[in-house]
Scaffold this active site. Structure first.
Site, PDB file in Angstrom:
ATOM      1  N   ASP A   1       0.875  -1.163   0.000  1.00  0.00           N
ATOM      2  CA  ASP A   1       0.000   0.000   0.000  1.00  0.00           C
ATOM      3  C   ASP A   1       0.921   1.224   0.000  1.00  0.00           C
ATOM      4  O   ASP A   1       2.090   1.118   0.374  1.00  0.00           O
ATOM      5  CB  ASP A   1      -0.877  -0.025   1.250  1.00  0.00           C
ATOM      6  CG  ASP A   1      -1.737   1.221   1.370  1.00  0.00           C
ATOM      7  OD1 ASP A   1      -2.394   1.578   0.386  1.00  0.00           O
ATOM      8  OD2 ASP A   1      -1.716   1.833   2.457  1.00  0.00           O
TER       9      ASP A   1
ATOM     10  N   ASP B   1      -6.840  -1.972   4.195  1.00  0.00           N
ATOM     11  CA  ASP B   1      -5.875  -2.989   3.778  1.00  0.00           C
ATOM     12  C   ASP B   1      -6.208  -4.364   4.342  1.00  0.00           C
ATOM     13  O   ASP B   1      -5.653  -5.372   3.881  1.00  0.00           O
ATOM     14  CB  ASP B   1      -4.455  -2.605   4.234  1.00  0.00           C
ATOM     15  CG  ASP B   1      -3.955  -1.343   3.553  1.00  0.00           C
ATOM     16  OD1 ASP B   1      -4.224  -1.188   2.350  1.00  0.00           O
ATOM     17  OD2 ASP B   1      -3.311  -0.530   4.219  1.00  0.00           O
TER      18      ASP B   1
END
Length: 608
Positions: free
Chosen positions: A304, A494
């Site tokens: 990410d 996430d």
């Protein structure tokens, strides 16, 4: 019966038999004692073996049982007692090794805070840590362990966070700084505002994660058990062949006493537990052996962006309001709506605002990957992506931004700037050197921003403007030759990606609890370089685990072939067997220390 107790009992009876035969010349009594012990231990092992088979696993206890019975049957009872002593001793050594490798958990438990000094009406009251509430004021005196997570209201001191982050250097903390439960106060008294109850605080979260890591079985242990089938067959073939050729049943026993099962039973799990312990010492919690195995063979690693590859503390760049709202009004309303959120952008907005002017917020609702809605001062506020907030055509800024609508009318947007982590480029380079060339960045940011970050740090592929479901699709669509796939992230959005990936790594120092619970590995320190360190530890651990198993197997097969010729008496063969066991177990314990490859990674990190 505990393994250590069983070992002491067998050793004691063995010494008694030795005294009876060689001092009092009572050979029959000695043989009866050893035979009785052999039968009892064999029955015990048979019961355990049946339980193992019913659990769907295959062990090699059958070899040990056969060796004990065979030596007793041909009158080699001294060889039998040596096998019994060393077998129970090996189990005791396994317990010791697991305890030694996992001592970090006990250290955590021993240091777990039990009480807190709560300031009520100007007076300190000692309360059980579980009774402390959010927004309580707690005083932490010099030398005390911080009982819960909080923010310093007054005072300044130095805190030791080594048990939480693996960083030995004490950290200075001042008014406004965050304190993590489990850190140890230095020489100054501070008061803090509680932000999380004990059950949700950093320390208890770490203890829970480490407990989970010990409770979960390791896939490689089951893989090692599969070696048992061919190893057992080979052992019986060699022993049976020696008996058939020599016509002497003693030869059968002589071969089996050197067919040591310990390399399969003990070596792999000891190596894995040692590897997880090594990771714990470096501020990395690996929850199970499966994660070590998959990470060691990973071909792809995805990151990410915000909060992972970048610092994650985005500063407000511009506030662009639409009349009748002014820039200050837009910022104040937005900060009021976001004051309870843990999202990185929300933290930056609240930090840039005057806390005294924030208004009460209610009816908060988060739409994953899109934004939030809330009610502030009787106004309906919607904050998030442009398409979530408004249908109007707006010239979007070429940087990270959130859009705001108030009472269903577009009110403006706020832009942010972020900084790439200084260790990001070095970490990607280290990961490449450790064998992972397919590096991905999967971000929800705009393409231009994402590609700028990816190019600067050396990411091979950049995916931008991705929702959580897009991240999952990208991870699932990686080709077979590019798997296992690792995902590194830190936020609530996430969590699904960390679950879907073959190995999920959460930046847990500042990330969300949801991400940490979804991940297989949790990085306790806000340091991206620990990802490369975890990869190095996993590779080294698997190398040692496989080496210890294969070394033991090949030495055993060699000894069996020699024993089949009759040149190794059963008693000597039993002693050789235990030398093999000791060698493989000690080799497996090498995973507890850092490899030279790991040391190189650590040194490179220190030089950043």
């Amino acid at each position: 019966m505990k393994h250590s107790t069983k070992f002491i009992l067998v050793l004691g009876l063995g010494i008694l038999a030795l005294i009876l035969e060689f001092i009092f010349h009572l050979q029959l009594a000695a043989q009866i004692i050893i035979t009785a012990v052999g039968i009892v231990i064999s029955i015990s092992m048979l019961i355990e073996m049946i339980k193992t088979l019913r659990a769907g696993k295959y062990g090699v206890d059958l070899l040990a049982i056969t060796a004990i019975i065979a030596t007793l049957a041909v009158g080699e009872y001294w060889a039998s007692i040596v096998v019994l002593v060393m077998l129970t001793g090996g189990d005791s050594l396994e317990d010791y090794a697991a305890h030694k490798a996992g001592k970090e958990l006990q250290t955590l438990l021993d240091n777990s805070p039990q009480t807190a000094n709560v300031l009520l009406n100007g007076h300190l009251t000692t309360k059980p840590v579980d009774d402390v509430l959010v927004n309580d004021e707690v005083v932490v005196k010099p030398g005390e362990v911080v009982p819960v997570d909080g923010i310093i209201l007054s005072g300044t001191s130095i805190f030791d966070e080594s048990s939480l982050t693996g960083e030995s250097k004490p950290v200075n903390k001042d008014v406004g700084d965050e304190l993590m439960s489990g850190s140890v106060n230095g020489d100054g008294s501070v008061s803090m505002k509680v932000t999380k109850i004990a059950a949700d605080s950093q320390y208890q979260t770490i203890v829970k994660l480490v407990k989970d890591s010990e409770a979960r079985p390791a896939h490689f242990v089951r893989l090692a058990d599969r070696y048992a089938i061919p190893f057992t067959i080979i052992s019986y073939v060699i022993a049976g062949g020696a008996w058939f050729v020599s016509k002497d049943p003693v030869r059968f026993a002589e071969v089996l006493v050197v067919a040591s099962p310990c390399p399969l039973i003990l070596a792999a799990p000891i190596a894995l537990v040692s590897g997880m312990s090594s990771a714990n010492r470096n501020g990395i919690i690996i929850k199970n052996g499966t994660a070590i195995e998959k990470l060691a063979t990973a071909k792809t690693i995805a990151f990410d962006k915000t909060g992972t590859l970048t610092k994650g503390v985005l500063a407000i760049d511009q506030v662009k309001s639409v009349p009748p709202f002014s820039n200050s009004e837009l910022l104040n309303i937005t900060a009021s709506a976001e004051q309870q959120s843990s999202h990185i952008l929300a933290r930056s907005i609240v930090k840039a605002s005057d806390a005294k002017t924030l208004m009460p917020v209610s009816h908060i609702k988060e739409v994953t990957g899109m934004g939030v809605t809330a009610e502030v001062d009787n106004h309906k506020v919607k904050i998030g992506r442009q398409k979530f907030v408004t249908d109007q055509k707006i010239a979007s800024p070429n940087q990270t931004a959130i859009f705001v609508a108030i009472d269903d009318k577009f009110a403006g947007y706020i832009t942010f700037s972020d900084q790439i982590r200084p260790e990001a480029a070095t970490t990607i380079s280290q990961i490449n050197k450790l064998g992972i060339q397919n590096t991905l960045m999967i971000s929800g940011d705009q393409k231009a921003t994402a590609e700028m970050v990816g190019n600067k740090i050396g990411i091979s592929k950049v995916y931008a403007e991705c929702l959580p479901e897009n991240k999952i699709t990208i991870l699932k669509d990686q080709e077979t030759h590019l798997r296992p796939v690792v995902m590194v992230g830190d936020g609530v959005n996430d969590a699904p990606s960390l679950t879907v990936a073959d190995v999920g790594i959460a930046m847990g120092a500042r990330g969300s609890t949801a991400a940490s619970e979804s991940a297989d590995i949790v990085i306790l320190k806000d340091d991206l370089g620990r990802v490369a360190r975890a990869l190095s530890i996993s590779k080294y651990t698997m190398k040692i685990a496989k080496q210890s198993v294969l070394i033991g197997i090949f030495i055993c097969i060699g000894l069996m072939l020699v024993a089949s010729t009759g040149v190794i008496p059963a008693l000597v063969g039993a002693l050789f067997q235990e030398v093999v066991d000791t060698v493989t177990i000690l080799w497996a314990l090498l995973a507890h220390r850092s490899s030279s490859q790991l040391k190189q990674v650590i040194n490179e990190q220190k030089n950043i």
